[in-house]
Design a protein around this motif. Structure first.
Motif, PDB file in Angstrom:
ATOM      1  N   MET A  11      36.219   2.092   6.157  1.00  0.00           N
ATOM      2  CA  MET A  11      34.991   1.626   7.200  1.00  0.00           C
ATOM      3  C   MET A  11      33.878   2.343   6.512  1.00  0.00           C
ATOM      4  N   THR A  12      34.080   3.711   6.617  1.00  0.00           N
ATOM      5  CA  THR A  12      32.623   4.335   6.219  1.00  0.00           C
ATOM      6  C   THR A  12      32.136   3.864   4.804  1.00  0.00           C
ATOM      7  N   ALA A  13      33.041   3.658   3.857  1.00  0.00           N
ATOM      8  CA  ALA A  13      32.491   3.076   2.471  1.00  0.00           C
ATOM      9  C   ALA A  13      31.823   2.012   2.412  1.00  0.00           C
ATOM     10  N   GLN A  14      32.180   1.019   3.578  1.00  0.00           N
ATOM     11  CA  GLN A  14      31.308  -0.140   3.504  1.00  0.00           C
ATOM     12  C   GLN A  14      29.838   0.021   3.989  1.00  0.00           C
ATOM     13  N   VAL A  15      29.707   1.263   4.808  1.00  0.00           N
ATOM     14  CA  VAL A  15      28.424   1.471   5.582  1.00  0.00           C
ATOM     15  C   VAL A  15      27.422   2.577   4.418  1.00  0.00           C
ATOM     16  N   ALA A  16      28.107   3.155   3.807  1.00  0.00           N
ATOM     17  CA  ALA A  16      27.506   4.006   2.770  1.00  0.00           C
ATOM     18  C   ALA A  16      26.969   3.393   1.328  1.00  0.00           C
ATOM     19  N   VAL A  17      26.903   2.349   1.332  1.00  0.00           N
ATOM     20  CA  VAL A  17      26.743   1.743  -0.071  1.00  0.00           C
ATOM     21  C   VAL A  17      25.081   1.858   0.066  1.00  0.00           C
ATOM     22  N   PRO A  18      24.523   1.811  -1.315  1.00  0.00           N
ATOM     23  CA  PRO A  18      22.900   2.161  -1.203  1.00  0.00           C
ATOM     24  C   PRO A  18      22.288   1.076  -0.731  1.00  0.00           C
ATOM     25  N   SER A  19      22.766  -0.238  -0.672  1.00  0.00           N
ATOM     26  CA  SER A  19      22.023  -1.167  -0.323  1.00  0.00           C
ATOM     27  C   SER A  19      22.141  -1.447   1.208  1.00  0.00           C
ATOM     28  N   PHE A  20      22.927  -0.779   1.987  1.00  0.00           N
ATOM     29  CA  PHE A  20      23.249  -0.920   3.440  1.00  0.00           C
ATOM     30  C   PHE A  20      21.937  -0.996   4.263  1.00  0.00           C
ATOM     31  N   GLY A  21      20.930  -0.667   3.896  1.00  0.00           N
ATOM     32  CA  GLY A  21      19.635  -0.818   5.014  1.00  0.00           C
ATOM     33  C   GLY A  21      19.577  -1.946   5.038  1.00  0.00           C
ATOM     34  N   ARG A  22      19.271  -2.825   3.777  1.00  0.00           N
ATOM     35  CA  ARG A  22      19.009  -4.176   3.755  1.00  0.00           C
ATOM     36  C   ARG A  22      20.079  -5.178   4.532  1.00  0.00           C
ATOM     37  N   ILE A  23      21.267  -4.767   4.318  1.00  0.00           N
ATOM     38  CA  ILE A  23      22.287  -5.357   5.119  1.00  0.00           C
ATOM     39  C   ILE A  23      22.295  -5.198   6.299  1.00  0.00           C
ATOM     40  N   ASN A  24      21.967  -4.060   6.919  1.00  0.00           N
ATOM     41  CA  ASN A  24      21.784  -3.876   8.273  1.00  0.00           C
ATOM     42  C   ASN A  24      20.454  -4.727   8.747  1.00  0.00           C
ATOM     43  N   ALA A  25      19.492  -4.640   8.066  1.00  0.00           N
ATOM     44  CA  ALA A  25      18.408  -5.496   8.523  1.00  0.00           C
ATOM     45  C   ALA A  25      18.697  -7.120   8.674  1.00  0.00           C
ATOM     46  N   SER A  26      19.648  -7.508   7.821  1.00  0.00           N
ATOM     47  CA  SER A  26      20.128  -8.878   8.011  1.00  0.00           C
ATOM     48  C   SER A  26      20.919  -8.997   8.918  1.00  0.00           C
ATOM     49  N   LEU A  27      21.861  -8.181   9.297  1.00  0.00           N
ATOM     50  CA  LEU A  27      22.631  -8.279  10.602  1.00  0.00           C
ATOM     51  C   LEU A  27      21.929  -8.115  12.001  1.00  0.00           C
ATOM     52  N   GLN A  28      20.564  -7.568  11.870  1.00  0.00           N
ATOM     53  CA  GLN A  28      19.588  -7.715  13.037  1.00  0.00           C
ATOM     54  C   GLN A  28      19.311  -9.106  13.134  1.00  0.00           C
ATOM     55  N   ASP A  29      18.959  -9.767  12.071  1.00  0.00           N
ATOM     56  CA  ASP A  29      18.149 -11.093  12.376  1.00  0.00           C
ATOM     57  C   ASP A  29      19.349 -12.358  12.392  1.00  0.00           C
ATOM     58  N   GLU A  30      20.459 -12.002  11.955  1.00  0.00           N
ATOM     59  CA  GLU A  30      21.493 -13.074  12.131  1.00  0.00           C
ATOM     60  C   GLU A  30      22.198 -12.974  13.186  1.00  0.00           C
ATOM     61  N   LEU A  31      22.606 -11.739  13.929  1.00  0.00           N
ATOM     62  CA  LEU A  31      23.185 -11.551  15.171  1.00  0.00           C
ATOM     63  C   LEU A  31      22.537 -11.936  16.005  1.00  0.00           C
ATOM     64  N   GLU A  32      21.091 -11.632  16.258  1.00  0.00           N
ATOM     65  CA  GLU A  32      20.183 -12.188  17.184  1.00  0.00           C
ATOM     66  C   GLU A  32      20.003 -13.638  17.228  1.00  0.00           C
ATOM     67  N   ALA A  33      20.219 -14.385  16.102  1.00  0.00           N
ATOM     68  CA  ALA A  33      20.085 -15.607  16.174  1.00  0.00           C
ATOM     69  C   ALA A  33      21.215 -16.245  16.554  1.00  0.00           C
ATOM     70  N   ALA A  34      22.605 -15.747  16.204  1.00  0.00           N
ATOM     71  CA  ALA A  34      23.841 -16.137  16.884  1.00  0.00           C
ATOM     72  C   ALA A  34      23.954 -16.018  18.290  1.00  0.00           C
ATOM     73  N   PHE A  35      23.474 -14.788  18.898  1.00  0.00           N
ATOM     74  CA  PHE A  35      23.469 -14.302  20.293  1.00  0.00           C
ATOM     75  C   PHE A  35      22.597 -15.349  21.032  1.00  0.00           C
ATOM     76  N   VAL A  36      21.302 -15.189  20.596  1.00  0.00           N
ATOM     77  CA  VAL A  36      20.257 -15.719  21.444  1.00  0.00           C
ATOM     78  C   VAL A  36      19.883 -17.281  21.199  1.00  0.00           C
ATOM     79  N   SER A  37      19.904 -17.531  19.957  1.00  0.00           N
ATOM     80  CA  SER A  37      19.454 -18.923  19.755  1.00  0.00           C
ATOM     81  C   SER A  37      20.668 -19.567  19.530  1.00  0.00           C
ATOM     82  N   ARG A  38      21.927 -19.130  19.754  1.00  0.00           N
ATOM     83  CA  ARG A  38      23.104 -19.971  19.544  1.00  0.00           C
ATOM     84  C   ARG A  38      23.385 -20.349  18.156  1.00  0.00           C
TER      85      ARG A  38
END
Length: 433
Positions: free
Chosen positions: A385-412
């Motif tokens: 689990m920690t290895a998936q979060v510790a990759v160098p590009s995770f900051g950008r991946i996390n930004a995508s999670l913010q955008d897409e989860l918001e769309a999934a939860f709020v905009s359905r």
């Protein structure tokens, strides 16, 4: 990590009990510290108690090393990494800085941090929890020390549970509610306790990565085993996303508690808006003054196919350009010495990363009765689990999670579209790393 807002007295005890690593035979500090002769500069953010604890550690280190100075430089958390990037690019970086695990990989992979391999032998590395040591390594080399961790458990209001006829909660990780049982608990609270939402989750803003706990519980991954490609488009990914979308469809969570909301779980819990809060242990000092102790307790996160939790807490790094790498590395070793780590965790209400402290009762400043649940919950975190979060590009991946989860939860936004968008953003982030 969201910063808890409180102060704890007695931080000077850290210094009183500190044991300096620099006493070891043969240590001779350089005379060319970047901020003056034998001076280490240390940039960090923190709650009042954390700042006090770090300052006490710095003074204790100075007492063990006559003539050496540790200069602590405060940074606002919201601007920490922007400021650090500017300092690094301008050649004005501090000797040391505090870094959360989700951002660490970006710095480790860019050649900006001191490789600590020469300073930590095998026995010293083995002293840490494997999942946390994995979090500070890049391509097998450590670039930080895992200073502490925190994790998420479920705080609950005892009075609201009684009103809903819920008389028992899981008392061990093995007894944690299943997803179906958790849904039943939420439905009962929604029906029986009027004007209150069943729970709130702590995935707001940069904490979007905490949603991964549901993915891992479902048996899914955001990255494949090689950490080289997205893996979220799977049956497990679909199950996790649809299950968490239902939180909003069923009215189990406040509509203003979505990923991009500023409504944080501690505030909603203390306001009596929700019956449960998925909250990190570091929030207890904020919650405790607002609620009587007898009003709330803690239990474990639900489990799907597996138990899982999130990677919280912070590491401390030395920058590659430090003019005194021996001294910087020695100070890092001092920070994670057993007694120093124990005192910091006790005062700041966070969890240790050393194996030797796992079975040791710590005298936490706030709600020591709840902390064993957090400690047991943290055992659900694995190196995979920690290895998936510790990759160098995770900051950008996390930004995508913010955008897409918001769309999934709020905009359905449909779950399949959300997973595809996250996968595409993840692929792009990996390619640019």
């Amino acid at each position: 990590m969201a910063v808890a807002r409180r102060a704890v007295l007695g931080a000077a005890a850290v210094g009183a009990g500190a044991v300096g690593f620099a006493r070891r035979a043969g240590f001779t500090p350089s005379k060319t510290g970047s901020a003056g002769a034998d001076t280490l500069t240390f940039s960090l953010w923190g709650a009042d108690s954390e700042i006090a604890a770090f300052q006490a550690l710095a003074r204790a280190y100075e007492r063990r090393h006559h003539g050496i100075r540790v200069e602590i430089r405060m940074e606002p958390y919201q601007q920490m990494y922007t400021n650090m990037d500017a300092l690094l690019s301008g050649g004005r970086a501090p000797d040391l800085f505090r870094c959360d695990y989700a951002n660490l990989g970006m710095y480790s992979a860019s050649g900006q941090l001191l490789d600590l391999s020469p300073y930590f032998g095998e026995a010293e590395r083995a002293a840490f929890l494997p999942a946390l040591w994995e979090a500070v390594c890049h391509e097998g080399r450590p670039y930080a020390v895992p200073h502490h961790t925190d994790t998420t458990a479920v705080l609950y209001r005892k009075d609201m549970f009684r009103a809903a006829g819920i008389t028992e909660v899981p008392e061990s990780l093995n007894e944690a509610w299943s997803w179906d049982e958790f849904t039943e608990i939420c439905a009962r609270l929604r029906k029986k306790v009027h004007g209150v939402y069943p729970f709130v989750y702590g995935w707001q803003q940069a904490g979007a990565f905490r949603w991964l706990s549901w993915l891992w519980q479902a048996g899914g991954r955001i990255l494949d085993a090689d950490l080289s490609a997205p893996a979220i488009e799977s049956a497990a990914g679909l199950r996790a996303l649809r299950y968490t979308q239902d939180f909003f469809r069923e009215g189990f969570v406040p509509p203003n508690s979505s990923v991009k909301s500023a409504a944080y779980p501690d505030a909603l819990f203390t306001a009596g808006t929700v019956a449960m809060s998925f909250a990190g242990d570091f929030l207890l000092p904020t919650i405790d003054p607002a609620l009587k102790k007898e009003l709330y307790g803690v239990t474990f996160q639900p489990h799907g196919r597996y138990a899982a939790t999130d990677l919280g807490g912070n590491a401390v790094v030395a920058t590659r350009t430090t003019e005194n790498p021996e001294l910087a590395a020695d100070f890092l070793k001092f920070l994670v010495e057993e007694e120093n780590m124990a005192r910091f965790c006790e005062q700041c209400v966070v969890l240790p990363t050393r194996r030797s402290l796992l079975g040791r009762p710590l005298d936490y400043a706030v709600r020591p009765d709840l902390m064993p649940v957090y400690a047991e919950q943290a055992t659900a975190l694995t190196p995979a689990m920690t290895a998936q979060v510790a990759v160098p590009s995770f900051g950008r991946i996390n930004a995508s999670l913010q955008d897409e989860l918001e769309a999934a939860f709020v905009s359905r936004q449909p779950a399949e579209v959300t997973l595809r968008n996250i996968a595409e953003a993840t692929r792009s982030a990996l390619a640019s790393a």
